[in-house]
Enzyme design. Sequence first.
Site, PDB file in Angstrom:
ATOM      1  N   TYR A  83      48.130 -35.545  37.315  1.00 14.19           N
ATOM      2  CA  TYR A  83      49.293 -36.347  37.719  1.00 14.19           C
ATOM      3  C   TYR A  83      50.545 -35.983  36.920  1.00 14.19           C
ATOM      4  CZ  TYR A  83      46.582 -38.845  41.086  1.00 14.19           C
ATOM      5  OH  TYR A  83      45.830 -39.130  42.191  1.00 14.19           O
ATOM      6  N   ASP A 122      55.845 -40.257  46.178  1.00 12.88           N
ATOM      7  CA  ASP A 122      56.909 -39.443  45.564  1.00 12.88           C
ATOM      8  C   ASP A 122      58.257 -40.141  45.459  1.00 12.88           C
ATOM      9  OD1 ASP A 122      57.988 -39.318  48.191  1.00 12.88           O
ATOM     10  OD2 ASP A 122      57.009 -37.403  48.607  1.00 12.88           O
ATOM     11  N   HIS A 137      50.354 -46.538  48.963  1.00 10.18           N
ATOM     12  CA  HIS A 137      49.464 -45.882  47.994  1.00 10.18           C
ATOM     13  C   HIS A 137      50.044 -45.846  46.586  1.00 10.18           C
ATOM     14  CE1 HIS A 137      47.209 -43.591  51.448  1.00 10.18           C
ATOM     15  NE2 HIS A 137      46.922 -44.873  51.383  1.00 10.18           N
ATOM     16  N   CYS A 148      44.858 -54.530  30.931  1.00 11.83           N
ATOM     17  CA  CYS A 148      45.666 -55.751  31.077  1.00 11.83           C
ATOM     18  C   CYS A 148      46.644 -55.626  32.252  1.00 11.83           C
ATOM     19  CB  CYS A 148      46.385 -56.072  29.764  1.00 11.83           C
ATOM     20  SG  CYS A 148      47.786 -54.984  29.395  1.00 11.83           S
TER      21      CYS A 148
END
Length: 261
Positions: A83, A122, A137, A148
């Site tokens: 990512y 994006d 998403h 948390c």
Amino acid sequence: MADSDRPTWANSDRPSWADDLPRAAAILRRAQRVAVLTGAGISAESGVPTFRASDGLWEGHRIEDVATPRGFARDPRLVWRFYNARRANLRGVQPNPAHYALVELERRLPGDHFTLATQNVDTLHTLAGSQRVLELHGNIRRVRCSRCDYRADRQLEPLPDLPECPECGALLRPDIVWFYEPLPEAVWETAYLAVSQCDCLLVVGTSAVVHPAAGLIELAKHHDAAVIEVNLDQTAASHLADVSLLGKAGQILPQLVAASA
Ligand code: OAD
């Protein structure tokens, strides 16, 4: 659109979608409520890679390894590297004419008569100026704590391979919906309602294979909305489309929106 504004093509250059455009424009012009579902294809012309390559891998990775809670539990460093690389790729990426065409379409319709549900993380729709965007998403700029309630927008800043929650010290994760995870409830309910009530669903740049998002197309048909699909190729949802415009979203959407004004 005035006749003088209409594009003219030499016969050999005329794209196949040009013949179907007037029919799609007429549907869109008549529609009082419009919903839009977008996928990775709308960002392809901005330089963001789509997901489903012919080898079935995402930039060399198995989906199970980088986009499931199990993959993250097994190897969070790999997932964060994946990512972080995608976050870095987004630096300097700009919306394209397809994103801007949807901004224009939204301007024409009153408040809740336009809804844009995107599977993309994006944020290019928001960058372009779309207001009513439902991120089905999640959003790659945001992080959330794996323990948390902490959530934060970290934009595209480089993050460590194993970023920690500033509140509880647990591992942060991208604020993205992975496979086997539920969609954010309020976002999904709003999208579901908008699609149930729309007269026209415009489906852009999605292979329509990931559920529940792809189910919105059947939902629209179930409620007698017209479906216009814009995609490079036929998809799993093409049989549900009243009109399929096959070509690049960045070329088709500006023409479609202009022709439906
Ligand atoms: P896909 O990669 O499955 O499909 C992209 C679609 O865009 C394909 O149907 C292409 O034909 C089409 N396409 C490519 N370039 C285009 C262009 N310039 N103009 C128009 N169409 C074009 O992407 P999605 O359908 O968005 O989920 O994938 C859905 C979800 O699968 C993603 O949100 C992601 C992935 O798993 C998560 O990360 C949770």
